[in-house]
Design a protein around this motif. Structure first.
Motif: not given
Length: 85
Positions: A36-55
């Motif tokens: 769950g953690l790995v899939v969430s991080l990868v897909v969230g990164l792709l769907a969030n325009s490649g950024t982790f630092l913003g909202s």
């Protein structure tokens, strides 16, 4: 902030999957949380325009939740299919 939210989404998805599947082995529970953690991080990164630092946008959060649920569902389907053989 997005990284923290995606981390929480992934861990909760794996934990809920272990509750729904009634998994009692410690290693299996940790494996589900990891999936769950790995899939969430990868897909969230792709769907969030490649950024982790913003909202984290609603699309990124929704995609992370749906992808984690689909991956964990596929994992349980694979386990059940191999157990019948």
């Amino acid at each position: 902030m997005a990284l923290i939210l995606l981390f929480i989404i992934g861990v909760l998805a794996g934990w809920f999957a272990s509750i729904i599947a009634r998994t009692e082995e410690r290693g299996a529970i940790l494996r589900q949380i990891g999936i769950g953690l790995v899939v969430s991080l990868v897909v969230g990164l792709l769907a969030n325009s490649g950024t982790f630092l913003g909202s984290l946008g609603w699309i990124g959060a929704g995609a992370a939740i749906l992808a984690s649920a689909a991956a964990l569902g596929g994992y349980h389907y694979y386990l059940r299919r191999n157990a019948e053989v």
